[in-house]
Design a protein around this motif. Structure first.
Motif, PDB file in Angstrom:
ATOM      1  N   ARG A  25      -0.320 -11.630  -2.352  1.00 14.57           N
ATOM      2  CA  ARG A  25      -0.059 -10.980  -1.061  1.00 14.57           C
ATOM      3  C   ARG A  25      -0.014  -9.460  -1.237  1.00 14.57           C
ATOM      4  O   ARG A  25      -0.551  -8.718  -0.403  1.00 14.57           O
ATOM      5  CB  ARG A  25       1.246 -11.493  -0.466  1.00 14.57           C
ATOM      6  CG  ARG A  25       1.499 -10.939   0.918  1.00 14.57           C
ATOM      7  CD  ARG A  25       2.681 -11.594   1.570  1.00 14.57           C
ATOM      8  NE  ARG A  25       2.898 -11.026   2.890  1.00 14.57           N
ATOM      9  CZ  ARG A  25       3.833 -11.415   3.715  1.00 14.57           C
ATOM     10  NH1 ARG A  25       4.650 -12.396   3.366  1.00 14.57           N
ATOM     11  NH2 ARG A  25       3.982 -10.847   4.880  1.00 14.57           N
ATOM     12  N   LEU A  26       0.608  -8.987  -2.297  1.00 15.52           N
ATOM     13  CA  LEU A  26       0.639  -7.552  -2.574  1.00 15.52           C
ATOM     14  C   LEU A  26      -0.770  -7.000  -2.753  1.00 15.52           C
ATOM     15  O   LEU A  26      -1.137  -5.979  -2.164  1.00 15.52           O
ATOM     16  CB  LEU A  26       1.470  -7.266  -3.834  1.00 15.52           C
ATOM     17  CG  LEU A  26       1.394  -5.838  -4.379  1.00 15.52           C
ATOM     18  CD1 LEU A  26       1.947  -4.841  -3.380  1.00 15.52           C
ATOM     19  CD2 LEU A  26       2.104  -5.750  -5.720  1.00 15.52           C
ATOM     20  N   ARG A  36      -3.645  -8.266  -1.692  1.00 14.45           N
ATOM     21  CA  ARG A  36      -4.375  -8.309  -0.416  1.00 14.45           C
ATOM     22  C   ARG A  36      -3.893  -7.205   0.525  1.00 14.45           C
ATOM     23  O   ARG A  36      -4.677  -6.606   1.259  1.00 14.45           O
ATOM     24  CB  ARG A  36      -4.233  -9.681   0.232  1.00 14.45           C
ATOM     25  CG  ARG A  36      -5.044 -10.732  -0.492  1.00 14.45           C
ATOM     26  CD  ARG A  36      -4.965 -12.104   0.154  1.00 14.45           C
ATOM     27  NE  ARG A  36      -5.764 -13.047  -0.603  1.00 14.45           N
ATOM     28  CZ  ARG A  36      -5.271 -14.100  -1.243  1.00 14.45           C
ATOM     29  NH1 ARG A  36      -3.980 -14.374  -1.195  1.00 14.45           N
ATOM     30  NH2 ARG A  36      -6.070 -14.901  -1.936  1.00 14.45           N
ATOM     31  N   HIS A  37      -2.603  -6.933   0.510  1.00 14.16           N
ATOM     32  CA  HIS A  37      -2.051  -5.850   1.334  1.00 14.16           C
ATOM     33  C   HIS A  37      -2.661  -4.512   0.899  1.00 14.16           C
ATOM     34  O   HIS A  37      -3.077  -3.712   1.741  1.00 14.16           O
ATOM     35  CB  HIS A  37      -0.523  -5.824   1.194  1.00 14.16           C
ATOM     36  CG  HIS A  37       0.131  -4.792   2.027  1.00 14.16           C
ATOM     37  ND1 HIS A  37       0.354  -4.949   3.366  1.00 14.16           N
ATOM     38  CD2 HIS A  37       0.618  -3.565   1.698  1.00 14.16           C
ATOM     39  CE1 HIS A  37       0.940  -3.868   3.847  1.00 14.16           C
ATOM     40  NE2 HIS A  37       1.124  -3.011   2.842  1.00 14.16           N
ATOM     41  N   LEU A  38      -2.737  -4.277  -0.400  1.00 17.75           N
ATOM     42  CA  LEU A  38      -3.319  -3.032  -0.895  1.00 17.75           C
ATOM     43  C   LEU A  38      -4.819  -2.954  -0.617  1.00 17.75           C
ATOM     44  O   LEU A  38      -5.343  -1.867  -0.362  1.00 17.75           O
ATOM     45  CB  LEU A  38      -3.046  -2.876  -2.399  1.00 17.75           C
ATOM     46  CG  LEU A  38      -1.592  -2.600  -2.771  1.00 17.75           C
ATOM     47  CD1 LEU A  38      -1.413  -2.667  -4.281  1.00 17.75           C
ATOM     48  CD2 LEU A  38      -1.123  -1.265  -2.216  1.00 17.75           C
ATOM     49  N   HIS A  66      -6.230  -4.190   2.050  1.00 25.39           N
ATOM     50  CA  HIS A  66      -6.287  -3.880   3.478  1.00 25.39           C
ATOM     51  C   HIS A  66      -5.887  -2.427   3.741  1.00 25.39           C
ATOM     52  O   HIS A  66      -6.488  -1.754   4.584  1.00 25.39           O
ATOM     53  CB  HIS A  66      -5.373  -4.835   4.250  1.00 25.39           C
ATOM     54  CG  HIS A  66      -5.254  -4.508   5.700  1.00 25.39           C
ATOM     55  ND1 HIS A  66      -6.283  -4.715   6.592  1.00 25.39           N
ATOM     56  CD2 HIS A  66      -4.241  -3.974   6.406  1.00 25.39           C
ATOM     57  CE1 HIS A  66      -5.899  -4.316   7.799  1.00 25.39           C
ATOM     58  NE2 HIS A  66      -4.665  -3.859   7.710  1.00 25.39           N
ATOM     59  N   ARG A  67      -4.876  -1.951   3.046  1.00 23.06           N
ATOM     60  CA  ARG A  67      -4.344  -0.608   3.280  1.00 23.06           C
ATOM     61  C   ARG A  67      -5.002   0.412   2.347  1.00 23.06           C
ATOM     62  O   ARG A  67      -4.354   1.079   1.562  1.00 23.06           O
ATOM     63  CB  ARG A  67      -2.820  -0.612   3.092  1.00 23.06           C
ATOM     64  CG  ARG A  67      -2.062  -1.334   4.187  1.00 23.06           C
ATOM     65  CD  ARG A  67      -2.216  -0.656   5.551  1.00 23.06           C
ATOM     66  NE  ARG A  67      -1.902   0.765   5.520  1.00 23.06           N
ATOM     67  CZ  ARG A  67      -0.683   1.285   5.695  1.00 23.06           C
ATOM     68  NH1 ARG A  67       0.331   0.495   5.948  1.00 23.06           N
ATOM     69  NH2 ARG A  67      -0.506   2.592   5.624  1.00 23.06           N
TER      70      ARG A  67
END
Length: 104
Positions: free
Chosen positions: A23-24, A26-28, A30-31
């Motif tokens: 999740r971390l 994938r978050h990075l 995306h961001r």
């Protein structure tokens, strides 16, 4: 007996830890507006660090393959399409932040 924070982290189920890590990442991915230099300046690590840690943990690929995994694209493509030039201020913050890592 009370477990310290490090012991509690080691006791975390690997499936839970792996899900949180994914999740971390994938978050990075995306961001991408959160530049690596800014992550380094704030937290002393970035996407490339995560990729290096994956290799150190036993990933069978090399650093470039791990960075592709973390970035969601080849590192060269990331640099060309997502990475802005670092300012002197960003570099200074990164250097101050990395000095704190030596205390780990």
């Amino acid at each position: 007996m009370t477990m310290n924070a490090a012991d509690q982290l080691d006791a975390l189920d690997d499936r839970v830890a792996a899900a949180a890590f994914r999740r971390l990442v994938r978050h990075l991915q995306h961001r991408h507006d959160a530049q690596n230099i800014d992550l380094m300046g704030l937290a002393g690590f970035c996407r490339n660090c995560l990729a290096d840690w994956i290799v150190e943990a036993g990933y069978p690929g090399d650093k470039a393959a791990a960075r592709t995994l973390v970035h969601g694209m080849a590192p060269e493509e990331w640099k060309a399409t997502r990475q802005a030039p670092a300012t002197d201020e960003q570099v200074a913050r990164m250097e101050q932040s990395l000095a704190k890592n030596a205390q780990l």
